[in-house]
Enzyme design. Sequence first.
Site, PDB file in Angstrom:
ATOM      1  CE  LYS A   1      -3.779   0.235   2.775  1.00  0.00           C
ATOM      2  NZ  LYS A   1      -4.487   0.522   4.043  1.00  0.00           N
TER       3      LYS A   1
ATOM      4  CG  PHE B   1     -17.975  14.071  13.419  1.00  0.00           C
ATOM      5  CD1 PHE B   1     -18.770  13.222  14.187  1.00  0.00           C
ATOM      6  CD2 PHE B   1     -17.098  14.920  14.067  1.00  0.00           C
ATOM      7  CE1 PHE B   1     -18.683  13.227  15.578  1.00  0.00           C
ATOM      8  CE2 PHE B   1     -17.009  14.937  15.451  1.00  0.00           C
ATOM      9  CZ  PHE B   1     -17.801  14.091  16.208  1.00  0.00           C
ATOM     10  CG  LEU B   2     -13.987  12.997   7.666  1.00  0.00           C
ATOM     11  CD1 LEU B   2     -12.653  12.529   7.111  1.00  0.00           C
ATOM     12  CD2 LEU B   2     -14.192  14.478   7.402  1.00  0.00           C
TER      13      LEU B   2
ATOM     14  CG  PHE C   1     -28.900  11.122   8.330  1.00  0.00           C
ATOM     15  CD1 PHE C   1     -28.206  12.202   7.824  1.00  0.00           C
ATOM     16  CD2 PHE C   1     -28.291   9.883   8.311  1.00  0.00           C
ATOM     17  CE1 PHE C   1     -26.927  12.054   7.300  1.00  0.00           C
ATOM     18  CE2 PHE C   1     -27.010   9.731   7.791  1.00  0.00           C
ATOM     19  CZ  PHE C   1     -26.333  10.828   7.291  1.00  0.00           C
TER      20      PHE C   1
ATOM     21  CB  ALA D   1     -38.030   5.844   4.004  1.00  0.00           C
TER      22      ALA D   1
ATOM     23  N   GLY E   1     -25.974   1.065   5.942  1.00  0.00           N
ATOM     24  CA  GLY E   1     -24.841   0.138   5.945  1.00  0.00           C
ATOM     25  C   GLY E   1     -23.574   0.942   6.147  1.00  0.00           C
TER      26      GLY E   1
ATOM     27  CB  CYS F   1     -19.428   4.708  10.453  1.00  0.00           C
ATOM     28  SG  CYS F   1     -17.760   5.252  10.094  1.00  0.00           S
TER      29      CYS F   1
HETATM   30  C1  UDX Z   1     -21.269   8.021   8.615  1.00  0.00           C
HETATM   31  C2  UDX Z   1     -21.484   9.346   9.359  1.00  0.00           C
HETATM   32  O1  UDX Z   1     -22.436  10.154   8.651  1.00  0.00           O
HETATM   33  C3  UDX Z   1     -20.170  10.060   9.545  1.00  0.00           C
HETATM   34  O2  UDX Z   1     -20.358  11.253  10.280  1.00  0.00           O
HETATM   35  C4  UDX Z   1     -19.254   9.119  10.305  1.00  0.00           C
HETATM   36  O3  UDX Z   1     -18.094   9.687  10.682  1.00  0.00           O
HETATM   37  C5  UDX Z   1     -19.048   7.859   9.476  1.00  0.00           C
HETATM   38  O4  UDX Z   1     -20.316   7.243   9.286  1.00  0.00           O
HETATM   39  P1  UDX Z   1     -20.959   7.217   6.120  1.00  0.00           P
HETATM   40  O5  UDX Z   1     -20.937   5.833   6.685  1.00  0.00           O
HETATM   41  O6  UDX Z   1     -19.931   7.599   5.129  1.00  0.00           O
HETATM   42  O7  UDX Z   1     -20.867   8.295   7.296  1.00  0.00           O
HETATM   43  O8  UDX Z   1     -22.360   7.398   5.383  1.00  0.00           O
HETATM   44  P2  UDX Z   1     -23.730   8.203   5.598  1.00  0.00           P
HETATM   45  O9  UDX Z   1     -23.885   9.184   4.510  1.00  0.00           O
HETATM   46  O10 UDX Z   1     -23.852   8.707   6.971  1.00  0.00           O
HETATM   47  O11 UDX Z   1     -24.804   7.034   5.328  1.00  0.00           O
HETATM   48  C6  UDX Z   1     -24.786   5.828   6.114  1.00  0.00           C
HETATM   49  C7  UDX Z   1     -25.852   4.883   5.634  1.00  0.00           C
HETATM   50  O12 UDX Z   1     -27.143   5.372   5.955  1.00  0.00           O
HETATM   51  C8  UDX Z   1     -25.865   4.629   4.125  1.00  0.00           C
HETATM   52  O13 UDX Z   1     -26.090   3.247   3.893  1.00  0.00           O
HETATM   53  C9  UDX Z   1     -27.044   5.454   3.619  1.00  0.00           C
HETATM   54  O14 UDX Z   1     -27.608   4.913   2.459  1.00  0.00           O
HETATM   55  C10 UDX Z   1     -27.986   5.358   4.810  1.00  0.00           C
HETATM   56  N1  UDX Z   1     -28.928   6.481   4.925  1.00  0.00           N
HETATM   57  C11 UDX Z   1     -28.460   7.730   5.164  1.00  0.00           C
HETATM   58  C12 UDX Z   1     -30.290   6.264   4.828  1.00  0.00           C
HETATM   59  O15 UDX Z   1     -30.737   5.115   4.634  1.00  0.00           O
HETATM   60  N2  UDX Z   1     -31.153   7.309   4.992  1.00  0.00           N
HETATM   61  C13 UDX Z   1     -30.709   8.562   5.235  1.00  0.00           C
HETATM   62  O16 UDX Z   1     -31.550   9.465   5.360  1.00  0.00           O
HETATM   63  C14 UDX Z   1     -29.328   8.790   5.312  1.00  0.00           C
END
Ligand code: UDX
Length: 436
Positions: free
Chosen positions: A40, A146-147, A245, A248, A253, A256
Amino acid sequence: MSEQREPIGVIGAGWVGLVTAACFAELGHPVIARDIVAEKVEALSRGEVAIHEPGLEDLLRRNAERLTFTTEMGELLDGARLLFVCVDTPPTYSGDADLSRVRAVVQELPEDGEHVLIMKSTVPAGTGESIRRDMPGLSYVSCPEFLKEGTAVADFMDPDRVVIGADAGDDDAADAVAALYRPLGGEILRTDVASAEMIKLASNAFLATKISFINEIANVCEEVGADVGQVAKGMGLDERIGSSFLRAGIGYGGSCFPKDVSALKMLAGNTGYHFQLLTAVIEVNELQKRRVVGKLEKHLGSLIGKRVALLGLAFKPDTDDMREASSLVLAARLQGEGAEVVAYDPVASERAAELLGSVEMATSAMEALEGADAAVLVTEWGEFAELDWAAAAERMTRPLLVDGRNYLDPKALADAGFEYEGIGQTVSAPRPATAT
Ligand code: UDX
């Protein structure tokens, strides 16, 4: 001559580490990133990035002269005082976070009163305190990330907030970390270490709770003839609730949410506290993926021998990350019901193929839809909105679409000849006359 910025050390060149390294380099800091995987490090030194994250490769290329990749901890310690720990903390069989990589890194750090360990990895509350107890000479700051994958570079450069946790004696170290983030704007919140650790876990658990909540509302909407999109909009206009968020779909997944919700539940459980709400959040999320099977059966009857096309496999768009992707559970459930599954993802197909051995991989959405009895939109990639759905309807054995993300316009799909089924919507176009 511009003044030399504080050098930064990054330990772990995975997704969080690379984004952190690239963004600090963009801010003008010399950055040394260390990873234990030699291949890597070699690839990164040649400018090759193995993960798909919009903007990351450009940023690494643009700042190549400020970025060094190494396998040697000594090189990192010689070159930087501020060390961001960005190794992963995957779930163990017990549902707790696996801290073995964090521990391995910490053992390599000197208690010299000079170097500062800045914990970006998501760890259970109490981890920082136990590390400080073991290594009183090491300065320790918690700075959770929190990315969001897919928008990580933009999130880093324009944060809502930066949380910096430090305990007595580490104020100078915390000041140094705050100084790194100050140019980005966004509120800098100073807390103790345990509270910073909890902020990260609680934030992700709360967002996951919002998603499971709206998914349950969606399921009730289907029963009572309401539209969850309109319900979410109406709820979100209340600023106490907020609109984000509340989309629906077929569940959350990624690397995180599933891990952090479980880790918080287990962290509570280990102290003797039963976090009931999170148990429900997890269960709702598991069941939500499976409801798709029922929706298909409603239209097709038995799925034995039926060809089902999965559109999108990554856990969300703009990433090739397959960790805890809903597509994995869905493919297995469909195969369990006897369906033949064909799948397509714009960028995650290669990673997905390793995990979905018995699923046929198509090289385009249209190829996946050819001859299919039904399609399920699993990940809302932009290209699916652009697809010629009328042409797709012609090529399918039966133009039936379950839109697992409520991403497409039901009316447009009906006009294109589709039976359309979303999540928490009552719209289901009449079966077109041409369907068999
Ligand atoms: C998340 C957090 O948002 C971030 O702050 C943390 O540090 C890492 O985890 P991430 O896993 O990249 O980020 O994705 P995110 O955009 O939060 O979505 C997570 C999951 O929730 C995805 O599968 C997405 O499809 C789902 N989701 C999100 C929904 O089903 N509905 C929503 O309204 C928002």
